[in-house]
Design an enzyme around this catalytic site. Structure first.
Site, short mmCIF file in Angstrom:
data_model
loop_
_atom_site.label_atom_id
_atom_site.label_comp_id
_atom_site.label_asym_id
_atom_site.label_seq_id
_atom_site.Cartn_x
_atom_site.Cartn_y
_atom_site.Cartn_z
CE LYS A 184 11.45 -6.77 11.52
NZ LYS A 184 11.24 -5.41 11.02
CE1 TYR A 217 21.20 -35.83 -7.44
CE2 TYR A 217 21.35 -34.16 -5.73
CZ TYR A 217 20.98 -35.43 -6.14
OH TYR A 217 20.38 -36.28 -5.26
C1 LIG Z 1 12.25 -4.38 11.31
C2 LIG Z 1 11.91 -3.03 11.74
C3 LIG Z 1 12.86 -2.19 12.35
C4 LIG Z 1 14.32 -2.56 12.48
O1 LIG Z 1 15.00 -2.28 11.28
P1 LIG Z 1 16.56 -2.58 11.10
O2 LIG Z 1 16.87 -2.14 9.73
O3 LIG Z 1 16.72 -4.06 11.27
O4 LIG Z 1 17.27 -1.83 12.16
C5 LIG Z 1 12.43 -0.98 12.85
N1 LIG Z 1 11.14 -0.58 12.71
C6 LIG Z 1 10.21 -1.34 12.10
C7 LIG Z 1 8.82 -0.84 11.97
C8 LIG Z 1 10.57 -2.58 11.58
O5 LIG Z 1 9.64 -3.32 10.95
#
Ligand SMILES: *Cc1c(COP(=O)(O)O)cnc(C)c1O
Length: 381
Positions: A36, A268
């Site tokens: 994702k 800055y």
């Molecule tokens: C993002 C996600 C994962 C992966 O989690 P990690 O901690 O990056 O391994 C697995 N399942 C769902 C539903 C997620 O949203």
């Protein structure tokens, strides 16, 4: 955010992601890589391509649009859309493109039922249950009701049942994590009792896969560990992620070297004053390039870049497109050198967890945002 023209370069080492995948496979559980958010900033299509070569056939993206993009790139395997279908258009896109939508509300079943489906064969869906995260999912006690409702949808085939662990990376939350496992098993039991069967069960993220052999079930969903992040950073379990290699380096060029005489303030707000004669390198990276202003010194808790294999501490405020770093101890530093904001060579490489600590966040956010910079993929090293 959209990043304007800049001089940053994110380099993604596909071979490291492949090596991490092979390491994770040793746990003995089939894996559904989570890609994702553009594969946590590493690039959806190149990451899927690298992992397909390692034998991965089932990937999890976030939005249906990401899934469609992956399908249109020519990927022929299974795709789960973790955010599910939001409207009729997305529901139809799932079925037309053979994408498995995650379903977590009853009305989504109505929406999927009313789709004009291609052909007459059953279509696959995945069910998500909440077992403690209190985020997305049917409440665990609605499994029997969901099974009953699914009897009215003969064309929807439940291919996968998921839940998500909230604290699998925290050794002192053992009771909570084990309770999630028990609730998940009760959900599976209720579904089977209600006539829903033949699905795969998936509970474990990276931390679940690495730390909880009793929670692996049929299919694990690693994300951060594939990219070399350590979900157990700052815990007694940090070694469980040993052997994983960080897949992303991010560099930016030095624009100028400045001599600072003792007492000269820099950047800055004059928040940093040279305590002795120093040399500073002005690096072409700033907060507009997702190198956060939080990394300014002194607030940034000692943020540093890597230059010529050594650490160069951030001096004063991070600006929009520039950051000054201390190169007093790096006499060979010169304009045109590449400074590593993330990654680098040898033991002084900047770990995503370290950068995250300076930043006040986690390795996930570091990768997702820095990965939005211009990116290239290399096969070797
Ligand atoms: C993002 C996600 C994962 C992966 O989690 P990690 O901690 O990056 O391994 C697995 N399942 C769902 C539903 C997620 O949203």
């Amino acid at each position: 955010m959209t990043i304007g023209y800049n001089h940053l370069q994110a380099t993604v080492h596909a071979s490291r992601i492949a090596a991490n995948y092979r390491l994770l496979l040793r746990a003995g559980t089939p894996l559904m890589p989570v890609v994702k958010s553009d594969a946590y900033g590493h690039g959806l299509e190149p990451v899927v391509c690298a992992l397909e070569k390692e034998g991965a056939t089932f990937f999890a993206v976030g939005a249906v649009q990401e899934a469609v993009q992956l399908r249109e790139s020519g990927f022929a395997g299974r795709i789960l859309a973790l955010l599910g279908a939001q409207d009729d258009e997305e529901a139809e896109a799932c079925f037309v493109n053979n994408i498995i939508p995650l379903v977590y509300r009853m009305d989504q079943l109505d929406m999927l039922d009313s789709c004009r489906l291609p052909g007459s064969a059953p279509v696959s869906i995945a069910l998500k249950f909440d077992t403690g995260m209190a985020r997305l999912g049917f409440p665990a006690d609605q499994a029997a009701a969901a099974a009953k409702r699914l009897q009215r949808s003969p064309r929807l085939r439940t291919a996968l049942v998921c839940s998500h662990l909230a604290a699998a990376d925290e050794p002192d939350k053992e009771d909570f994590t084990l309770e999630q496992g028990r609730r998940f098993d009760a959900v599976l039991q209720d579904l089977r009792a209600g006539g829903v069967d033949g699905f795969q069960a998936s509970l474990a993220n990276s931390a679940g896969l690495l730390a909880w052999s009793e929670l692996r079930r049929d299919l694990a969903r690693p994300g951060i560990s594939l990219y070399g992040g350590n979900p157990f950073h700052h815990t007694a379990w940090a070694r469980l992620a040993g052997g994983l290699v960080q897949a992303m380096d991010v560099t930016a060029p030095v624009l100028q070297i400045r001599d600072l005489t003792a007492g000269t303030p820099i950047s800055y707000g004059c928040t940093y004053t040279a305590p002795r004669d120093m040399r500073a390198a002005i690096v072409a990276a700033g907060y507009a390039d997702c190198y956060s202003r939080v990394l300014s010194s002194p607030q940034g808790n000692g943020a540093a870049m890597q230059l010529h294999g050594r650490r160069a501490a951030v001096l004063g405020r991070v600006c929009m497109q520039m950051t000054a770093v201390d190169v007093t101890h790096i006499p060979e530093a010169k304009p045109g050198d590449q400074a590593f904001l993330l990654g680098g060579d040898g033991e002084n490489a900047i770990r995503a967890e370290e950068l995250a600590d300076w930043w006040g966040t986690n390795s996930y956010e570091v990768m997702c945002v820095l990965g939005q910079n211009p990116r290239r993929h290399v096969q070797k090293k």
